[in-house]
Design an enzyme around this catalytic site. Structure first.
Site, PDB file in Angstrom:
ATOM      1  N   LYS A  40       0.843  -1.207   0.000  1.00 18.89           N
ATOM      2  CA  LYS A  40       0.000   0.000   0.000  1.00 18.89           C
ATOM      3  C   LYS A  40       0.872   1.249   0.000  1.00 18.89           C
ATOM      4  CE  LYS A  40      -0.117  -0.588   4.987  1.00 18.89           C
ATOM      5  NZ  LYS A  40      -0.933  -0.779   6.190  1.00 18.89           N
ATOM      6  N   ARG A 139     -10.273  -0.284  15.029  1.00 15.71           N
ATOM      7  CA  ARG A 139     -10.052   0.527  13.826  1.00 15.71           C
ATOM      8  C   ARG A 139     -10.818  -0.046  12.643  1.00 15.71           C
ATOM      9  NH1 ARG A 139      -4.272   1.036  10.706  1.00 15.71           N
ATOM     10  NH2 ARG A 139      -4.808  -1.127  10.223  1.00 15.71           N
ATOM     11  N   TYR A 261      13.548  30.844   7.239  1.00 14.42           N
ATOM     12  CA  TYR A 261      12.274  31.457   7.633  1.00 14.42           C
ATOM     13  C   TYR A 261      12.182  31.608   9.153  1.00 14.42           C
ATOM     14  CZ  TYR A 261      10.184  30.932   2.993  1.00 14.42           C
ATOM     15  OH  TYR A 261       9.893  31.021   1.655  1.00 14.42           O
ATOM     16  N   MET A 309      10.169  24.771   1.869  1.00 19.69           N
ATOM     17  CA  MET A 309       9.447  23.867   0.969  1.00 19.69           C
ATOM     18  C   MET A 309      10.414  23.066   0.089  1.00 19.69           C
ATOM     19  SD  MET A 309       6.503  24.758  -1.826  1.00 19.69           S
ATOM     20  CE  MET A 309       5.450  25.568  -0.633  1.00 19.69           C
TER      21      MET A 309
HETATM   22  C1  LIG Z   1      -0.151  -1.713   6.892  1.00 17.75           C
HETATM   23  C2  LIG Z   1      -0.710  -2.996   7.336  1.00 17.75           C
HETATM   24  C3  LIG Z   1       0.100  -4.125   7.410  1.00 17.75           C
HETATM   25  C4  LIG Z   1       1.601  -4.054   7.270  1.00 17.75           C
HETATM   26  O1  LIG Z   1       2.094  -3.604   8.500  1.00 17.75           O
HETATM   27  P1  LIG Z   1       3.660  -3.383   8.818  1.00 17.75           P
HETATM   28  O2  LIG Z   1       3.669  -2.931  10.219  1.00 17.75           O
HETATM   29  O3  LIG Z   1       4.119  -2.313   7.879  1.00 17.75           O
HETATM   30  O4  LIG Z   1       4.337  -4.662   8.590  1.00 17.75           O
HETATM   31  C5  LIG Z   1      -0.498  -5.348   7.685  1.00 17.75           C
HETATM   32  N1  LIG Z   1      -1.821  -5.420   7.914  1.00 17.75           N
HETATM   33  C6  LIG Z   1      -2.640  -4.350   7.889  1.00 17.75           C
HETATM   34  C7  LIG Z   1      -4.081  -4.513   8.164  1.00 17.75           C
HETATM   35  C8  LIG Z   1      -2.104  -3.092   7.623  1.00 17.75           C
HETATM   36  O5  LIG Z   1      -2.902  -2.030   7.642  1.00 17.75           O
END
Ligand SMILES: *Cc1c(COP(=O)(O)O)cnc(C)c1O
Length: 370
Positions: A40, A139, A261, A309
């Protein structure tokens, strides 16, 4: 050897050999459980396609993304023998696209389950899915009440071909945290009551909690990309990301001069300041202002003044001008300054450093397969 940032201000080197080695290390720890991968957020900023292709070559058959959009982008380039799971499930109304693009949803709620069932009914065929259970992180996944509904109604998942029950650990990087065994116990209790199928619990850190946490499929992300999986212990993973920024100018300033800045830093003595063309728009977080360090030939130089930036300013009073010519590269993420160390200085976690990595970098992939 002087390397080149091309038309960009910085060079992001991504070591796919290190990625492969990390994958092998995790797979080795897993024994018989399959090692999937979380790709992801563009594989945590490192390039989902290149990363996924390398992992598939290593034998990875389970890729996890967050959004349908990410899955569609990958699908065209990844063989159909590799499953692409969408952890957020389907946006309501987009279920049919999962069939079109051969992606598998992680169903997180009764609403998502009903929508997936409805599609299965329309298509008159069983449709594959993972179902996520909330075991304490509060979550994602079916709530306790939704799980009770399921237990009371075997038709709850009618038409769904349940591939895995999945849950996610909240505190896995802290091996002593009692939450780990609590979540494990609840996951096992629920699994015993629900239909038989595969199970997936461990993220990167979960893999290091031991075989009880491995089940059938793990979903590591961070550790693949070099982030330390266990808090307070040496990092067994190899660094994958290396970032170098280019010096554009160097100047001598008098004692008492301000830099950047709001002039949040003033020199206490005559100083030499170099400007490096990487800024917060490149994901070099503004929180690093007056806290970060960079390295030049292994010598640390503190970041002084606020991050802009497009630039940062570093105090190089202790370095000879010969090392500071325009175009010289300074190490921002390196063996002296790992992703986790940068994160600590910025008051965040390595995940945020990687996923913030900018799109303006010259990117260079290296790979020595085999
Ligand atoms: C992002 C995620 C992972 C991977 O987690 P890491 O800590 O990066 O290994 C696995 N499962 C779910 C549901 C996630 O959201």
């Amino acid at each position: 050897m002087q390397q080149d940032t091309g038309r960009a201000g910085a060079l992001l080197k991504i070591d796919l050999t290190a990625l492969r080695n990390n994958y092998r290390l995790l797979r080795g720890k897993l024994g018989t459980a399959a090692c999937g991968a979380a790709v992801k957020a563009d594989a945590y900023g490192l390039g989902a396609l290149r990363v996924s292709q390398s992992l598939v070559e290593e034998g990875c058959r389970h890729l996890f993304v967050a959004h349908l959009e990410e899955a569609i982008a990958l699908r065209a380039h990844i063989p159909d023998s590799v499953a692409i799971y969408v952890m957020h499930g389907s946006p309501i109304g987009y279920e049919a696209e999962f069939l079109e693009y051969r992606c598998i949803p992680v169903l997180n709620s009764a609403e998502q389950i009903l929508a997936w069932r409805a599609l299965a009914e329309t298509k008159q065929t069983a449709l594959p899915a993972i179902i996520q259970l909330d075991t304490g992180m509060s979550r994602m996944g079916l709530s306790g009440a939704e799980i009770q509904t399921w237990l009371a109604d075997p038709d709850f998942i009618r038409g769904i071909q349940l591939q895995y029950l999945m849950s996610h650990l909240a505190c896995a990087e802290d091996q002593q945290d009692p939450m780990n065994v609590q979540q494990l116990a609840l996951f096992n209790r629920l699994r015993a009551q629900l239909p038989k199928c595969g199970a997936s619990l461990a993220n990167s850190s979960g893999i290091f909690l031991g075989a009880d946490f491995h089940f059938d499929l793990a979903r590591p992300g961070a550790a693949l990309y070099g982030i330390a999986p266990i808090a307070g212990q040496p990092n067994p993973m190899q660094a994958v990301a290396h970032l170098q920024g280019k010096i554009i100018q160097t100047r001598e300033i008098v004692a008492g001069a301000g830099v950047g800045y709001s002039m949040t830093w003033r020199s206490s003595r005559p100083s030499r300041i170099a400007t490096v063309v990487v800024g917060y728009a490149d994901g070099w977080l503004r929180a690093l202002s007056n806290r970060g360090v960079v390295h030049l030939d292994g010598i640390a130089a503190p970041m002084v003044g606020n991050v802009s930036m497009d630039t940062i300013t570093i105090d190089v009073s202790h370095m000879p001008l010969s090392k500071l010519a325009p175009g010289a590269l300074v190490d921002l993420i390196s063996s002296e300054n790992t992703v986790d160390q940068v994160a600590a200085r910025a008051g965040t976690i390595g995940y945020e450093i990687l996923t913030s990595l900018g799109l303006r970098y010259q990117r260079e992939y290296s790979d020595v397969p085999g």
